[in-house]
Design a protein around this motif. Structure first.
Motif, PDB file in Angstrom:
ATOM      1  N   GLY A  49      36.597  98.044 -13.662  1.00 41.62           N
ATOM      2  CA  GLY A  49      36.346  98.478 -14.484  1.00 41.62           C
ATOM      3  C   GLY A  49      36.470  98.091 -16.305  1.00 41.62           C
ATOM      4  N   ASN A  50      35.903  98.120 -16.893  1.00 33.97           N
ATOM      5  CA  ASN A  50      36.778  97.713 -18.293  1.00 33.97           C
ATOM      6  C   ASN A  50      36.376  98.133 -20.090  1.00 33.97           C
ATOM      7  N   VAL A  51      36.669  98.066 -20.833  1.00 33.57           N
ATOM      8  CA  VAL A  51      35.869  99.100 -22.220  1.00 33.57           C
ATOM      9  C   VAL A  51      36.199  97.246 -23.411  1.00 33.57           C
ATOM     10  N   THR A  52      34.920  97.395 -23.294  1.00 32.95           N
ATOM     11  CA  THR A  52      34.860  95.994 -24.549  1.00 32.95           C
ATOM     12  C   THR A  52      34.343  96.452 -25.573  1.00 32.95           C
ATOM     13  N   ASP A  53      34.245  97.574 -26.122  1.00 30.63           N
ATOM     14  CA  ASP A  53      34.077  98.030 -27.527  1.00 30.63           C
ATOM     15  C   ASP A  53      34.785  98.352 -28.160  1.00 30.63           C
ATOM     16  N   THR A  54      35.169  97.392 -29.287  1.00 28.39           N
ATOM     17  CA  THR A  54      36.567  97.130 -30.157  1.00 28.39           C
ATOM     18  C   THR A  54      36.546  98.557 -30.919  1.00 28.39           C
ATOM     19  N   ASN A  55      35.973  99.446 -31.426  1.00 28.70           N
ATOM     20  CA  ASN A  55      35.588 101.007 -31.485  1.00 28.70           C
ATOM     21  C   ASN A  55      36.608 101.944 -30.876  1.00 28.70           C
ATOM     22  N   ALA A  56      36.204 101.541 -29.741  1.00 25.84           N
ATOM     23  CA  ALA A  56      37.183 102.408 -28.848  1.00 25.84           C
ATOM     24  C   ALA A  56      38.155 101.494 -28.519  1.00 25.84           C
ATOM     25  N   ILE A  57      39.004 100.782 -28.705  1.00 23.01           N
ATOM     26  CA  ILE A  57      40.121  99.983 -28.139  1.00 23.01           C
ATOM     27  C   ILE A  57      41.022 100.696 -29.355  1.00 23.01           C
ATOM     28  N   PRO A  58      42.148 101.014 -29.450  1.00 21.93           N
ATOM     29  CA  PRO A  58      43.225 101.516 -29.849  1.00 21.93           C
ATOM     30  C   PRO A  58      44.028 100.079 -30.531  1.00 21.93           C
ATOM     31  N   THR A  59      44.371 100.549 -32.275  1.00 18.55           N
ATOM     32  CA  THR A  59      44.777  99.754 -32.674  1.00 18.55           C
ATOM     33  C   THR A  59      46.322  99.799 -32.916  1.00 18.55           C
ATOM     34  N   VAL A  60      46.688 100.784 -32.929  1.00 21.90           N
ATOM     35  CA  VAL A  60      48.393 101.215 -32.738  1.00 21.90           C
ATOM     36  C   VAL A  60      49.016 101.763 -31.402  1.00 21.90           C
ATOM     37  N   SER A  61      50.065 101.777 -31.773  1.00 17.96           N
ATOM     38  CA  SER A  61      50.659 102.617 -30.085  1.00 17.96           C
ATOM     39  C   SER A  61      50.457 103.606 -30.038  1.00 17.96           C
ATOM     40  N   HIS A  62      50.195 103.592 -28.739  1.00 23.35           N
ATOM     41  CA  HIS A  62      49.969 104.938 -28.194  1.00 23.35           C
ATOM     42  C   HIS A  62      51.256 105.368 -26.842  1.00 23.35           C
ATOM     43  N   HIS A  63      50.830 106.708 -26.056  1.00 22.62           N
ATOM     44  CA  HIS A  63      51.985 107.073 -25.139  1.00 22.62           C
ATOM     45  C   HIS A  63      51.296 106.680 -23.859  1.00 22.62           C
ATOM     46  N   SER A  94      37.086 113.351 -27.746  1.00 23.06           N
ATOM     47  CA  SER A  94      35.690 113.779 -26.814  1.00 23.06           C
ATOM     48  C   SER A  94      35.008 112.546 -26.672  1.00 23.06           C
ATOM     49  N   THR A  95      34.841 112.093 -27.311  1.00 20.34           N
ATOM     50  CA  THR A  95      34.472 110.983 -27.771  1.00 20.34           C
ATOM     51  C   THR A  95      34.827 110.060 -26.449  1.00 20.34           C
ATOM     52  N   GLN A  96      34.102 109.541 -25.618  1.00 21.84           N
ATOM     53  CA  GLN A  96      34.288 109.017 -24.286  1.00 21.84           C
ATOM     54  C   GLN A  96      34.104 107.300 -23.947  1.00 21.84           C
ATOM     55  N   TYR A  97      34.823 106.301 -22.862  1.00 19.50           N
ATOM     56  CA  TYR A  97      34.292 106.122 -22.139  1.00 19.50           C
ATOM     57  C   TYR A  97      34.905 106.467 -21.083  1.00 19.50           C
ATOM     58  N   VAL A  98      34.133 106.187 -19.068  1.00 19.61           N
ATOM     59  CA  VAL A  98      34.622 106.676 -18.178  1.00 19.61           C
ATOM     60  C   VAL A  98      34.131 106.053 -17.254  1.00 19.61           C
ATOM     61  N   ILE A  99      35.601 104.995 -16.576  1.00 17.61           N
ATOM     62  CA  ILE A  99      35.723 104.252 -15.619  1.00 17.61           C
ATOM     63  C   ILE A  99      35.130 104.912 -13.964  1.00 17.61           C
ATOM     64  N   ASP A 100      34.660 104.752 -13.514  1.00 19.71           N
ATOM     65  CA  ASP A 100      34.477 105.496 -11.584  1.00 19.71           C
ATOM     66  C   ASP A 100      34.837 104.779 -11.139  1.00 19.71           C
ATOM     67  N   GLU A 101      35.896 105.080 -10.694  1.00 24.09           N
ATOM     68  CA  GLU A 101      37.245 104.580  -9.573  1.00 24.09           C
ATOM     69  C   GLU A 101      36.939 105.307  -7.604  1.00 24.09           C
ATOM     70  N   ILE A 149      38.941 106.698 -21.251  1.00 25.24           N
ATOM     71  CA  ILE A 149      39.006 105.668 -22.564  1.00 25.24           C
ATOM     72  C   ILE A 149      38.657 106.963 -23.939  1.00 25.24           C
ATOM     73  N   HIS A 150      39.105 107.908 -24.278  1.00 22.52           N
ATOM     74  CA  HIS A 150      39.266 108.538 -24.956  1.00 22.52           C
ATOM     75  C   HIS A 150      39.342 108.259 -26.697  1.00 22.52           C
ATOM     76  N   TYR A 151      38.176 107.986 -27.912  1.00 24.52           N
ATOM     77  CA  TYR A 151      38.368 107.565 -28.716  1.00 24.52           C
ATOM     78  C   TYR A 151      37.359 108.069 -29.757  1.00 24.52           C
ATOM     79  N   GLY A 152      37.808 107.617 -31.167  1.00 24.92           N
ATOM     80  CA  GLY A 152      37.215 109.083 -32.433  1.00 24.92           C
ATOM     81  C   GLY A 152      37.736 110.313 -33.026  1.00 24.92           C
ATOM     82  N   SER A 153      37.626 110.400 -33.352  1.00 27.25           N
ATOM     83  CA  SER A 153      38.259 111.683 -34.408  1.00 27.25           C
ATOM     84  C   SER A 153      38.870 112.680 -33.809  1.00 27.25           C
ATOM     85  N   VAL A 154      38.160 113.195 -32.878  1.00 27.80           N
ATOM     86  CA  VAL A 154      38.058 114.607 -32.349  1.00 27.80           C
ATOM     87  C   VAL A 154      38.550 113.765 -30.855  1.00 27.80           C
TER      88      VAL A 154
END
Length: 89
Positions: A47-61, A11-18, A4-9
């Motif tokens: 697994g999950n991500v609950t950091d609301t800074n990393a959860i998109p608020t706009v449409s993605h593809h 490269s900041t990400q969460y990794v869910i190992d499965e 789950i990539h987030y932030g302006s560049v």
């Protein structure tokens, strides 16, 4: 792994190992709400991500990506996708 990539560049990400057998077919799922992104493999929560800074608020593809790095996966490497379903609730 799910990234789950987030932030302006991006490269900041969460990794869910499965860990899964890449020689077998799998069903992957993502449930995305305003407060959580849940990841499922073969109907099982992994697994999950609950950091609301990393959860998109706009449409993605959808992006399906195979990173077959030299040395980590023997060549040749292929990924087969049988079907994709995207829906909005």
């Amino acid at each position: 792994e799910t990234f789950i990539h987030y932030g302006s560049v991006g490269s900041t990400q969460y990794v869910i190992d499965e860990p899964a057998d890449g020689k077998q077919w799998h069903v992957m799922g993502m449930e995305w709400t305003a407060t959580v992104i849940n990841i499922y493999r073969d109907g099982t929560y992994v697994g999950n991500v609950t950091d609301t800074n990393a959860i998109p608020t706009v449409s993605h593809h959808l992006s399906i990506q195979l990173d077959a790095y030299t040395g980590s996966i023997p060549a040749p490497t292929h990924m087969y996708v049988d079907w994709v379903k995207v829906f909005q609730m």
